[in-house]
Design a protein around this motif. Structure first.
Motif, mmCIF file in Angstrom:
data_model
loop_
_atom_site.group_PDB
_atom_site.id
_atom_site.type_symbol
_atom_site.label_atom_id
_atom_site.label_comp_id
_atom_site.label_asym_id
_atom_site.label_seq_id
_atom_site.Cartn_x
_atom_site.Cartn_y
_atom_site.Cartn_z
ATOM 1 N N MET A 1 9.998 -4.298 5.986
ATOM 2 C CA MET A 1 10.386 -4.681 4.620
ATOM 3 C C MET A 1 11.036 -3.534 3.849
ATOM 4 O O MET A 1 10.997 -3.510 2.644
ATOM 5 C CB MET A 1 9.168 -5.184 3.830
ATOM 6 N N LYS A 2 11.579 -2.569 4.576
ATOM 7 C CA LYS A 2 12.170 -1.425 3.873
ATOM 8 C C LYS A 2 13.225 -1.902 2.888
ATOM 9 O O LYS A 2 13.959 -2.832 3.146
ATOM 10 C CB LYS A 2 12.762 -0.438 4.868
ATOM 11 N N LEU B 1 12.222 -1.720 -3.397
ATOM 12 C CA LEU B 1 11.164 -2.238 -4.254
ATOM 13 C C LEU B 1 10.523 -1.133 -5.085
ATOM 14 O O LEU B 1 10.382 -1.244 -6.301
ATOM 15 C CB LEU B 1 10.088 -2.895 -3.378
ATOM 16 N N ASN C 1 6.674 3.685 -4.164
ATOM 17 C CA ASN C 1 5.291 3.509 -3.715
ATOM 18 C C ASN C 1 5.217 2.710 -2.416
ATOM 19 O O ASN C 1 4.177 2.677 -1.769
ATOM 20 C CB ASN C 1 4.488 2.739 -4.773
ATOM 21 N N SER C 2 6.301 2.039 -2.116
ATOM 22 C CA SER C 2 6.355 1.261 -0.875
ATOM 23 C C SER C 2 6.666 2.141 0.318
ATOM 24 O O SER C 2 6.452 1.742 1.464
ATOM 25 C CB SER C 2 7.447 0.194 -0.971
ATOM 26 N N SER C 3 7.163 3.300 0.034
ATOM 27 C CA SER C 3 7.616 4.153 1.134
ATOM 28 C C SER C 3 6.428 4.678 1.931
ATOM 29 O O SER C 3 5.280 4.581 1.517
ATOM 30 C CB SER C 3 8.448 5.316 0.585
ATOM 31 N N SER C 4 6.739 5.237 3.063
ATOM 32 C CA SER C 4 5.695 5.736 3.951
ATOM 33 C C SER C 4 5.335 7.176 3.581
ATOM 34 O O SER C 4 5.692 7.650 2.499
ATOM 35 C CB SER C 4 6.187 5.661 5.402
ATOM 36 N N LEU D 1 1.426 14.068 7.405
ATOM 37 C CA LEU D 1 0.466 13.614 8.415
ATOM 38 C C LEU D 1 0.044 14.767 9.309
ATOM 39 O O LEU D 1 -1.134 14.917 9.649
ATOM 40 C CB LEU D 1 1.070 12.489 9.246
ATOM 41 N N MET E 1 0.610 10.825 0.699
ATOM 42 C CA MET E 1 -0.214 9.646 0.948
ATOM 43 C C MET E 1 -0.985 9.243 -0.319
ATOM 44 O O MET E 1 -1.013 8.092 -0.710
ATOM 45 C CB MET E 1 -1.198 9.954 2.074
ATOM 46 N N ASP F 1 12.855 8.376 2.098
ATOM 47 C CA ASP F 1 13.227 7.907 3.431
ATOM 48 C C ASP F 1 14.309 6.828 3.401
ATOM 49 O O ASP F 1 14.546 6.160 4.408
ATOM 50 C CB ASP F 1 11.980 7.421 4.184
ATOM 51 N N ASN G 1 1.916 4.369 9.543
ATOM 52 C CA ASN G 1 3.035 5.021 8.850
ATOM 53 C C ASN G 1 4.370 4.475 9.345
ATOM 54 O O ASN G 1 5.266 5.210 9.734
ATOM 55 C CB ASN G 1 2.945 6.537 9.083
ATOM 56 N N GLY H 1 7.241 2.679 8.214
ATOM 57 C CA GLY H 1 8.192 2.149 7.241
ATOM 58 C C GLY H 1 7.534 1.748 5.946
ATOM 59 O O GLY H 1 6.468 2.245 5.601
ATOM 60 N N HIS H 2 8.197 0.864 5.233
ATOM 61 C CA HIS H 2 7.727 0.473 3.906
ATOM 62 C C HIS H 2 6.730 -0.675 3.976
ATOM 63 O O HIS H 2 6.672 -1.406 4.953
ATOM 64 C CB HIS H 2 8.925 0.070 3.036
ATOM 65 N N SER H 3 5.951 -0.781 2.900
ATOM 66 C CA SER H 3 5.050 -1.928 2.782
ATOM 67 C C SER H 3 4.834 -2.196 1.297
ATOM 68 O O SER H 3 5.120 -1.343 0.458
ATOM 69 C CB SER H 3 3.714 -1.642 3.470
ATOM 70 N N TYR H 4 4.313 -3.360 0.987
ATOM 71 C CA TYR H 4 4.056 -3.646 -0.423
ATOM 72 C C TYR H 4 2.947 -2.734 -0.922
ATOM 73 O O TYR H 4 1.952 -2.515 -0.216
ATOM 74 C CB TYR H 4 3.651 -5.112 -0.613
ATOM 75 N N PRO H 5 3.113 -2.219 -2.125
ATOM 76 C CA PRO H 5 2.086 -1.318 -2.659
ATOM 77 C C PRO H 5 0.917 -2.093 -3.275
ATOM 78 O O PRO H 5 0.940 -3.309 -3.332
ATOM 79 C CB PRO H 5 2.841 -0.536 -3.736
ATOM 80 N N TYR H 6 -0.080 -1.379 -3.714
ATOM 81 C CA TYR H 6 -1.215 -1.894 -4.497
ATOM 82 C C TYR H 6 -2.008 -2.998 -3.795
ATOM 83 O O TYR H 6 -2.593 -3.854 -4.436
ATOM 84 C CB TYR H 6 -0.733 -2.383 -5.868
ATOM 85 N N SER I 1 -1.968 3.287 -4.939
ATOM 86 C CA SER I 1 -0.641 2.671 -4.810
ATOM 87 C C SER I 1 -0.320 2.394 -3.336
ATOM 88 O O SER I 1 0.035 1.297 -2.961
ATOM 89 C CB SER I 1 0.428 3.541 -5.464
ATOM 90 N N LYS I 2 -0.487 3.403 -2.501
ATOM 91 C CA LYS I 2 -0.220 3.210 -1.069
ATOM 92 C C LYS I 2 -1.539 2.813 -0.395
ATOM 93 O O LYS I 2 -2.097 3.568 0.399
ATOM 94 C CB LYS I 2 0.355 4.498 -0.480
ATOM 95 N N ARG J 1 -2.414 0.790 1.861
ATOM 96 C CA ARG J 1 -2.544 0.598 3.322
ATOM 97 C C ARG J 1 -3.244 1.765 3.997
ATOM 98 O O ARG J 1 -3.949 1.585 4.994
ATOM 99 C CB ARG J 1 -1.171 0.378 3.956
ATOM 100 N N TYR J 2 -3.039 2.973 3.415
ATOM 101 C CA TYR J 2 -3.637 4.149 4.049
ATOM 102 C C TYR J 2 -5.156 4.241 3.831
ATOM 103 O O TYR J 2 -5.829 5.046 4.453
ATOM 104 C CB TYR J 2 -2.935 5.426 3.586
#
Lengths: 347, 347, 347, 347
Positions: free
Chosen positions: A1-2, A5, A8-11, A17, A206, A322, B24, B26-31, B234-235, B237-238
């Motif tokens: 989904m890059k 948006l 905050n969506s970025s990795s 890491l 992160m 990115d 890690n 790519g992108h993903s929806y935040p929150y 915000s991120k 997923r981590y």
């Protein structure tokens, strides 16, 4: 989904890491008594000057609210713009934790106009009103504009003359620095900012945010307020090493430079489309644009971005550390396809 | 500095780091709108039953306070023991965020005695007093004891009869489960706990805590309270992927099993030294012990641990998922050397 | 210093003093368990309908804030106008006690325009924003305008459709009633107002305010919130008897009728002076007027009133239950003298 | 219902009512800018010394909480005894308004033992704990005991050495003064108390409480905090004149003297009854006594008083400025009748 948006969506940057892996070396003192956090605090003095005092927080809302709580009494208020993150995007965290009030003036291109603040200072000494104690600005602003050094100095000079403290919400502080082509010290310390929420999460980290002040009394309070504000990380080293990696080899700089560049590229390409209007200056990594509303659906089918007002076709595009040229080109391509479809329809 | 200072001093399990690397991508929806968080929420239903509703938080203090704020009005109170983490170790985060009061009864072996609560219910209906609304217990307790299933049921049964909600501070919830030899569901859902701060950081994670409730109305509030309480990552997923890794292949189980085993080994060895007394039952991964005060300095020179009361020789020892037999043996060895030195001195 | 500064400057009606003397008859139960308070609660049911539930408070700010705290969770917000007393005249009491936020729309003649509220409801379900839970209006408004019955019904109808509760700040509620020529029941109960701060201090009482709601659950909370909010009078009978005297023989009506009449007389006379402009409709006992700035000093030498903006010549005039025709005539006379002086100067 | 329920049950001294009537002379500036309030502030300097700074409040809970809020940051705490009014009788007003914490030690005869405070100072500098900032004592205590001048000096001396501020809850301050046979200045100023809630309502006033501090910085804050804390009376003159009457011709002294005398008489008579035990020293106008439980019902049928613990027969008796010898005799008579009945029964 890059897409576009949010940053905050970025990795997470791979070097961050790697730093986490490297720091995973046995036990360490919790709550900030580890060597990495100590190293980070020293590093911040190198970056912002020897009087810089750093407190490590979980996130930006935490840094903003805890920072302001170290300055304001409950009967006081902070002056800011209506579009400020602390005012509209933090679910009242400020009011709940501080008990104080936010007094807003209308933003101008996302920025505060000190001329508009004057009237709110007339309540000084009047017990019926919250007493002005601080000005909060976002650098870069929520609209993607960036205060110039001159503008920052005007604000701090006005504030200090009036006995006010200046807080900077630096969620996108690296993007602002890159935009101005100055160092953090030139933008923060040398402009007399009193306290800054120094973010990194939107630029490749992160989690974690730094709260930096130059006032020992405020700094001392922040230690307790951080715990009371639920922002004290037990395994703090894993926040601190992220920032150490962030500053090493100027990773923050290359990350923000890429985000800003990609944003300028996007801006430049969109500027060539007559129907697209811009609602704010594009100084950092955010674009507020107005498209013909009928285009939105078509673009949305292929791209990720925030729609601020569907009826008016107002959208927000955010680039990230990115973001690639290809992604920008793809976005422009998708817009142009929709554009063409609508032109055909109108023929 | 590996030792017995705290499970917060321990590192992060390597599989957790691997999970962070894997996420890690790519992108993903935040929150929390990302796929990992969604998967985690479903997983928690599998673990705790289909009515379990999960909110992802930054840390334990956040989970405790935000969780209780979803239950209590400001004029109400939570009943707990004097030794509770929310009472003595969170710098008043509860009072500041909720505006409510903590009413304490003396702990018994770290545990709450419902018999002592009765008198605090006599204020119900009296406007001069905060109204009891919840009971908060720690499982395992701050002293290292663990409530039995029977004890938990006695508390929830008492509470529900009185119209009170039961909150469990599960900073060391895995250690408690291992101690009892039951599943999370048996210990939480089947005992009718209403809301639980489900920790993992002390058992191999980097950061993050889950807040699980079985009440939709409370859960809905928590979404807003988390943001207002500065606990919304915000991120996200981590955080979520850490817990996914935690439950995969029962990593939580092997981690906590090691910690508890090492603690029992330590306990068993220390028990053989006549001069060492124990101040609480040793059910999980914590030992509260009293040494001859004159031994402390000698042991401290070689080992890390908390000294609760130097004059009395009271110390706390905490084992962790990464504590090794060798470290336990080394500690015992160091104690015995000091023991011998003092025996010699006394001869 | 009698004049037009504020109805808070006025004295206490002699029948109120007599009621205090009459109630001074030995001992009574404290904190509202006295016979006068019980009688008052029953009387309010007669006045506002059998579902009216009354809580006796110390003052208007207390009633506003405690009342709203019985409705809102900390993560919610109240919608009101920028000129609302709770927003600009209570030193942030609302934010401090409730932890919630006030969201303002620009007032129109002191009133709220529900059309402007719609956009603030778009945040419902968005965890980054305080959730709308109530609308607060002032009747009469701070500008001296009065909502018509129709306007009130439009607001409550809109609110209830959206799941919002309507609070009325009735600091000058008697003046509003007189202005509309309706009963309290017609203006409050029959228009579906949910909770009202029912004032009397500005209309002849010494201190005290009633908080009336029609919802048992809210009412029950208010008992505790009043104590927690420091608004519980120990010798409550001395508040209650004031209100009993206030309603007896419709003293409230004759008091407010006089204030409004004197205000209309003042308004009528000032209207005849071409240079005087009015900034709001004059429906109750307040006039917001703009005088030629150069007149202000001369009038101020002889009269008491608030100067809202000296540069612009904006002043506020408030009449009271004890304002006399002679005082109004004197004011007009003083204005005309200053007027004449300036005309002479300009010749 | 005259009796021994509470001094809050008592009426208002007739001279206070006369003062209210006398002050009802036309208009005056609201919110404390009236001549009576100014006169009162000056008078307090005469009474307590030239550095005394007075803020007029609505009630005792308000004075306690607002006073402490002028001293404490949210992350700090106040040390007091478990029986303190701020801890058990104010529905958490302190926690809600200040966000801070109350740390209790067990009372000794209603008093604080500074020896017990020492251990609570060990948390200074530890971010996990609220930081001690003040000690709050009640004079007279809730149990009716009175600190001697020596005891007060021990507390303030200890506090100031440790950097703590001393707050005195003076709900029954006149009774304490009478008990010690000293002046207010000797008991407050000369013992180095920092801030005092100076009550009068329990000793013949209708409502109102003074907050007196000797520190200009604290005093300045209190002006705003009073408004934010909903304690600012609009028609303040009606509070101030009560206190003016209270001090005139030493009305406070004769009132408290009567209350204390009647209490001693009651105590003396009850002491002669072997079955009656006393739970605290009787220094002011309160008696905590333990009766044979089976007596309670019979006495209650004829007298008003608080039953603290029915099972144990513990009751509280409070005398007032208007308690008469006859009422005391009547009470003793009623007790003796019940006593006799039970003796007969046992025969």
């Amino acid at each position: 989904m890059k897409g576009f948006l949010s940053d905050n969506s970025s990795s997470v940057h791979e070097k961050v890491l790697q730093a986490l892996i490297d720091a995973n070396d046995g036990h360490s003192y919790p709550y900030g008594d580890d060597k990495y956090t100590k190293e980070l605090k020293e590093l911040m003095k190198t970056i912002l000057g020897p009087t810089a005092l750093t407190t490590v927080m979980f996130n930006g809302t935490g840094a903003n609210v805890i920072g302001l709580s170290g300055i304001l009494n409950g009967y006081e208020c902070v002056l800011t713009v209506d579009s400020a993150h602390i005012n509209v995007d933090e679910c009242g965290a400020f009011e709940r934790f501080t008990g104080a009030k936010i007094i807003c003036v209308p933003h101008v291109n996302g920025k505060i106009d000190v001329g508009l603040l004057e009237e709110h200072l007339s309540v000084i000494g009047n017990v019926h009103h919250n007493q002005p104690k601080a000005i909060s600005i976002s650098q870069a602003t929520e609209f993607g504009s960036v205060y110039t050094i001159e503008e920052l100095k005007t604000i701090t000079s006005f504030a200090h003359k009036k006995g006010l403290i200046v807080h900077m919400d630096g969620a996108r502080i690296a993007n602002a620095c890159v935009s101005l082509g100055v160092s953090f010290k030139e933008m923060i310390t040398d402009t007399d900012i009193d306290i800054v929420s120094f973010g990194g999460t939107k630029n490749g980290l992160m989690y974690g945010e730094l709260l930096v002040t130059f006032d020992e009394k405020i700094h001392e309070k922040l230690g307790y307020l951080r715990k009371q504000g639920m922002q004290l990380a037990s395994k703090m080293r894993y926040v601190s090493v992220q920032f150490l990696a962030y500053f090493k080899d100027s990773m923050w700089l290359s990350n923000a430079t890429n985000a800003n560049k990609m944003c300028q590229r996007l801006f430049s390409e969109l500027s060539s489309i007559e129907e697209v209007k811009f609602l704010s200056s594009v100084d950092a990594n955010i674009i507020y644009a107005q498209f013909p509303p009928e285009w939105i659906e078509g673009i949305r089918e292929k791209q990720h971005f925030y729609i601020m007002d569907e009826t008016k076709g107002i959208i927000r595009l955010v680039t990230s550390f990115d973001t690639t040229k290809k992604e920008v080109e793809r976005f422009i391509h998708d817009v142009k396809v929709v554009h063409a479809q609508h032109e055909t329809l109108m023929d």
